[in-house]
Write a protein that holds these residues in place. Structure first.
Motif, short mmCIF file in Angstrom:
data_model
loop_
_atom_site.label_atom_id
_atom_site.label_comp_id
_atom_site.label_asym_id
_atom_site.label_seq_id
_atom_site.Cartn_x
_atom_site.Cartn_y
_atom_site.Cartn_z
N ALA A 57 0.85 -1.19 0.00
CA ALA A 57 0.00 0.00 0.00
C ALA A 57 0.88 1.23 0.00
O ALA A 57 1.83 1.32 0.79
CB ALA A 57 -0.92 0.00 1.22
N GLY A 58 0.58 2.20 -0.88
CA GLY A 58 1.45 3.37 -0.92
C GLY A 58 0.87 4.59 -1.59
O GLY A 58 1.51 5.64 -1.60
N ALA A 59 -0.33 4.52 -2.16
CA ALA A 59 -0.87 5.63 -2.93
C ALA A 59 -1.15 6.87 -2.09
O ALA A 59 -0.99 8.00 -2.56
CB ALA A 59 -2.14 5.20 -3.66
N ALA A 60 -1.58 6.67 -0.84
CA ALA A 60 -2.03 7.81 -0.04
C ALA A 60 -1.23 8.02 1.25
O ALA A 60 -1.53 8.95 2.00
CB ALA A 60 -3.51 7.65 0.31
N ILE A 61 -0.25 7.18 1.54
CA ILE A 61 0.55 7.38 2.75
C ILE A 61 1.41 8.63 2.58
O ILE A 61 1.55 9.16 1.48
CB ILE A 61 1.42 6.15 3.07
N SER A 62 1.98 9.11 3.67
CA SER A 62 2.73 10.36 3.63
C SER A 62 3.85 10.30 2.60
O SER A 62 4.47 9.25 2.38
CB SER A 62 3.31 10.65 5.03
N PRO A 63 4.12 11.41 1.93
CA PRO A 63 5.11 11.43 0.84
C PRO A 63 6.54 11.25 1.34
O PRO A 63 6.88 11.61 2.46
CB PRO A 63 4.91 12.80 0.20
N ASP A 64 7.37 10.69 0.48
CA ASP A 64 8.79 10.53 0.75
C ASP A 64 9.53 10.48 -0.58
O ASP A 64 8.98 10.85 -1.63
CB ASP A 64 9.07 9.29 1.61
N ALA A 65 10.77 10.01 -0.57
CA ALA A 65 11.58 10.01 -1.78
C ALA A 65 11.07 9.05 -2.84
O ALA A 65 11.45 9.14 -4.01
CB ALA A 65 13.04 9.68 -1.43
N ASN A 66 10.22 8.10 -2.46
CA ASN A 66 9.69 7.12 -3.40
C ASN A 66 8.26 7.43 -3.85
O ASN A 66 7.60 6.59 -4.46
CB ASN A 66 9.72 5.72 -2.76
N SER A 67 7.79 8.64 -3.57
CA SER A 67 6.39 8.97 -3.83
C SER A 67 6.02 8.86 -5.30
O SER A 67 4.89 8.49 -5.64
CB SER A 67 6.10 10.40 -3.36
N ALA A 68 6.94 9.18 -6.21
CA ALA A 68 6.58 9.21 -7.63
C ALA A 68 6.13 7.85 -8.14
O ALA A 68 5.28 7.78 -9.03
CB ALA A 68 7.77 9.71 -8.45
N PHE A 69 6.67 6.76 -7.59
CA PHE A 69 6.24 5.43 -8.03
C PHE A 69 4.79 5.19 -7.67
O PHE A 69 4.04 4.59 -8.44
CB PHE A 69 7.13 4.36 -7.39
N TRP A 70 4.38 5.65 -6.49
CA TRP A 70 3.04 5.36 -5.99
C TRP A 70 2.00 6.37 -6.42
O TRP A 70 0.86 6.02 -6.71
CB TRP A 70 3.08 5.27 -4.46
N ASN A 71 2.38 7.63 -6.45
CA ASN A 71 1.42 8.67 -6.79
C ASN A 71 2.17 9.97 -7.09
O ASN A 71 2.60 10.66 -6.16
CB ASN A 71 0.44 8.88 -5.63
N PRO A 72 2.32 10.33 -8.36
CA PRO A 72 3.04 11.57 -8.68
C PRO A 72 2.36 12.81 -8.11
O PRO A 72 3.00 13.86 -7.95
CB PRO A 72 3.05 11.59 -10.21
N GLY A 73 1.07 12.71 -7.76
CA GLY A 73 0.36 13.86 -7.23
C GLY A 73 0.79 14.28 -5.85
O GLY A 73 0.51 15.41 -5.42
N LYS A 74 1.47 13.40 -5.10
CA LYS A 74 1.84 13.77 -3.73
C LYS A 74 3.29 14.18 -3.58
O LYS A 74 3.71 14.54 -2.47
CB LYS A 74 1.51 12.62 -2.77
N VAL A 75 4.07 14.16 -4.66
CA VAL A 75 5.48 14.52 -4.55
C VAL A 75 5.64 15.94 -4.03
O VAL A 75 6.52 16.23 -3.21
CB VAL A 75 6.18 14.36 -5.92
N ALA A 76 4.79 16.86 -4.48
CA ALA A 76 4.91 18.27 -4.08
C ALA A 76 4.59 18.49 -2.61
O ALA A 76 4.86 19.57 -2.07
CB ALA A 76 4.00 19.13 -4.94
N PHE A 77 4.03 17.49 -1.93
CA PHE A 77 3.69 17.63 -0.51
C PHE A 77 4.85 17.24 0.41
O PHE A 77 4.70 17.30 1.63
CB PHE A 77 2.45 16.80 -0.19
N ASN A 78 5.97 16.83 -0.14
CA ASN A 78 7.14 16.59 0.70
C ASN A 78 7.57 17.88 1.37
O ASN A 78 7.48 18.97 0.78
CB ASN A 78 8.30 16.04 -0.16
#
Length: 384
Positions: A57-78
């Protein structure tokens, strides 16, 4: 035989290998068991140990360095200005000793609202000894595949983010090989990922909490071929719906619950591979021979929980479920995470629910580098 080797590799890597056959039943005789297969199935393998320990599971968990694989929409929330990670997974180690998946990933925030990210996923299938249909020696080959991903992510508000990733995929399974007057060659494709992310802070039972949701379309791209354009296979297009809920237990302890649903956007039946991209993608919602009930069987469920102590130590667990007619991958996951200054280390371990499962004892390792820049991006104006 045409695509014999490619078919073998697909069986080794994808859900085919996890299908369970009831005692006394010969494979292929059960018309209810229709496992969906695609080309380049390595794109579906979870690369990082954090989500790997949370049941994928990874689409909605808090963003980190691997966010782009799970959801490119949350990268900017780092919150840090930039970060990077390296992940390594020995794959099917119980039956093959030199197959592995590796990924290098990172992001950089342009300002408070925008971020870019890039990643390289590399899959080495180990050394393969090739023979023809008559057992003749065709030499050895080291099949390799990789995908390069570039992401742009933007906050539309403090609650909503959107992102898009452009992806180049290359699969070299046989090199340039001619067998029985049939020419094989490396395959290439391009694809996009599109992700939306919603996050909102809450006050739940008197504690600071956060709810997040995500919708992601991934690997939407042109079909791939190892021979001629007239003989193409779908890549693993996917739709993912995810949610996560985090709450602080006290000033030092927090816990997150995550739940993802996935469905492949490819035809159910292999004989429908002659469909074009749009027909295959949109038609995948209603092409199962068993009707709506079979369409529901094609949905996989990833669930996980993550506990943090002082943002220094994490303990994680999860469960992945897939219907028995669609591959029967069902397994528990466990993992831990450590943070020290700017470095982090995550570890994940997989425990299948069935015996003699080739995924048994799968390990994942991720090393992270995250400078403690906090919200330093507030000093970066959008004019830059």
């Amino acid at each position: 035989m045409k695509f014999l080797f490619f078919s073998l590799i697909s069986v080794l890597i994808t859900v085919d290998v996890f299908s369970q056959i009831s005692p006394g039943q010969i494979g292929g005789q059960n018309d209810d068991r229709r496992v969906i297969t695609t080309a380049v199935p390595f794109l579906r393998i979870t690369p990082d140990a954090r989500s790997g320990a949370m049941g994928d599971a990874g689409a909605a968990i808090s963003p980190d360095a691997n966010s782009a694989f799970w959801n490119p929409g949350k990268v900017a929330f780092n919150t840090s200005e930039y970060a990077g990670s390296i992940s390594y997974t020995p794959w099917l180690a119980q039956i093959i000793d030199d197959m592995f998946l590796a990924q290098v990933s990172g992001y950089y925030k342009l300002d408070r609202e925008q971020a870019i990210a890039a990643s390289l996923t590399y899959f080495d299938l180990g050394e393969i000894f090739l023979t023809d249909e008559n057992g003749g020696d065709l030499g050895t080959q080291d099949p390799r595949e990789f995908a390069f991903n570039f992401t742009y992510s933007r906050k539309l508000s403090d609650l909503i983010g959107l992102g898009i990733s452009l992806k180049y995929i290359r699969s070299n399974l046989l090199g340039s090989l001619t067998s029985n007057n049939f020419d094989f060659s490396p395959a290439n494709s391009v694809a996009v990922d599109i992700g939306a992310y919603f996050t909102k802070d809450l006050l739940f039972s008197g504690a600071n909490s956060n709810f997040s949701a995500a919708l992601v379309l991934s690997n939407i791209g042109r079909k791939i071929t190892y021979s001629t354009d007239s003989d193409e296979d779908f890549i693993p297009g996917n739709i993912r719906l995810g949610t996560a809920f985090k709450t602080d237990l006290d000033p030092y302890n927090s816990i997150t619950f995550a739940l993802d649903f996935n469905k492949l956007l490819v035809p159910t039946l292999a004989e429908d591979n002659d469909r074009n991209l749009l027909s295959g993608t949109f038609g995948s919602f209603g092409d199962a021979p068993g009707g709506f009930s079979e369409e529901l069987q094609e949905i996989t469920i990833s669930s996980g929980v993550e506990y943090w102590y002082r943002e220094l130590f994490a303990a994680r667990a999860g469960y992945f479920w897939e219907h028995e007619n669609k591959g029967n991958r069902q397994y528990f996951t466990l993992g831990v995470g450590l943070r020290y200054q700017v470095f982090g280390l995550d570890f994940a371990y997989l425990l299948p629910t069935s015996q003699n499962n080739p995924l048994a004892d799968t390990l994942r390792f991720t090393l992270l580098f995250t400078p403690d820049t906090g919200d330093s991006n507030e000093s970066i104006t959008s004019d830059n």
